[in-house]
Design an enzyme around this catalytic site. Structure first.
Site, PDB file in Angstrom:
ATOM      1  CG  LEU A  28     -13.371 -20.490  -6.170  1.00  0.00           C
ATOM      2  CD1 LEU A  28     -12.840 -21.462  -7.330  1.00  0.00           C
ATOM      3  CD2 LEU A  28     -13.652 -20.473  -4.717  1.00  0.00           C
ATOM      4  CG  HIS A  29     -18.945 -16.417  -8.293  1.00  0.00           C
ATOM      5  ND1 HIS A  29     -19.947 -17.585  -8.343  1.00  0.00           N
ATOM      6  CD2 HIS A  29     -19.698 -15.574  -8.815  1.00  0.00           C
ATOM      7  CE1 HIS A  29     -20.825 -17.006  -8.794  1.00  0.00           C
ATOM      8  NE2 HIS A  29     -20.792 -15.975  -9.451  1.00  0.00           N
ATOM      9  NE  ARG A  30     -14.554 -11.713 -12.023  1.00  0.00           N
ATOM     10  CZ  ARG A  30     -14.512 -10.646 -11.522  1.00  0.00           C
ATOM     11  NH1 ARG A  30     -12.591 -11.666 -11.913  1.00  0.00           N
ATOM     12  NH2 ARG A  30     -13.988  -9.775 -10.532  1.00  0.00           N
TER      13      ARG A  30
END
Length: 186
Positions: A28-30
């Protein structure tokens, strides 16, 4: 923040839940970094303190148009078998509000000492006397273990979720957290 998307981890005998949550959060962060998104917030409805962990559910908050691309499993390569993804749904009426933010512990005593030596011109002995080893802060909060893309080092990202009195709008960082915005809690 009128819609949400729940991502629920399935039980897996081969991987502990916290390891799967770490992997899901990393993906998700990416995606949030790639999209430059500031409109998606993140909460963990099943979080139960340090030893209870973050639970099996990650909830993304935002507008329907911001969440729709994340409802497709294309960004979840390798995680599809471990997840149940509900569609994008409307937030129920009359919800309460929570604040979700990252908390950083001042746990590296050597770094704190070096900083004071530089800022105040202290000697190493003065810094050691002023900042004892016991000054390291320990947090009793749930966390994610993630690897820094820039340094390659693994670190703990501590998360504090607490009730908020009112709804406040604001932007979210690439982790899905905000220092000013609140999220619906239900």
């Amino acid at each position: 923040m009128d819609h949400y998307l729940d991502l629920r981890l399935r039980a897996d005998p081969e991987f502990p839940q916290h390891q799967l949550m770490d992997a899901l959060f990393t993906r998700l962060h990416r995606v949030l970094v790639q999209r430059g998104s500031t409109a998606i917030g993140l909460s963990f409805p099943e979080a139960r303190g340090l030893h209870g962990g973050l639970g099996a559910r990650m909830r993304l908050h935002g507008t329907a148009s911001a969440l729709e691309p994340l409802a497709s499993p294309a960004w979840l390569v390798g995680m599809k078998d471990h997840l149940e993804i509900a569609g994008v749904l409307e937030v129920p009426a009359n919800t309460s509000w929570i604040s979700v933010r990252r908390v950083q512990a001042k746990s590296n005593v050597d770094r704190l000492r070096r900083r004071q030596m530089k800022r105040k011109g202290w000697t190493a002995e003065e810094a050691a006397a002023a900042i004892p080893a016991a000054a390291a802060e320990r947090l009793d909060l749930p966390f994610l273990s993630i690897r820094s893309a820039s340094t390659g080092q693994t670190f703990r990202l501590f998360i504090r979720q607490q009730p908020a009195a009112v709804m406040r709008a604001g932007n979210f960082n690439a982790y899905g957290f905000s220092t000013e915005a609140t999220l619906p809690s239900f």
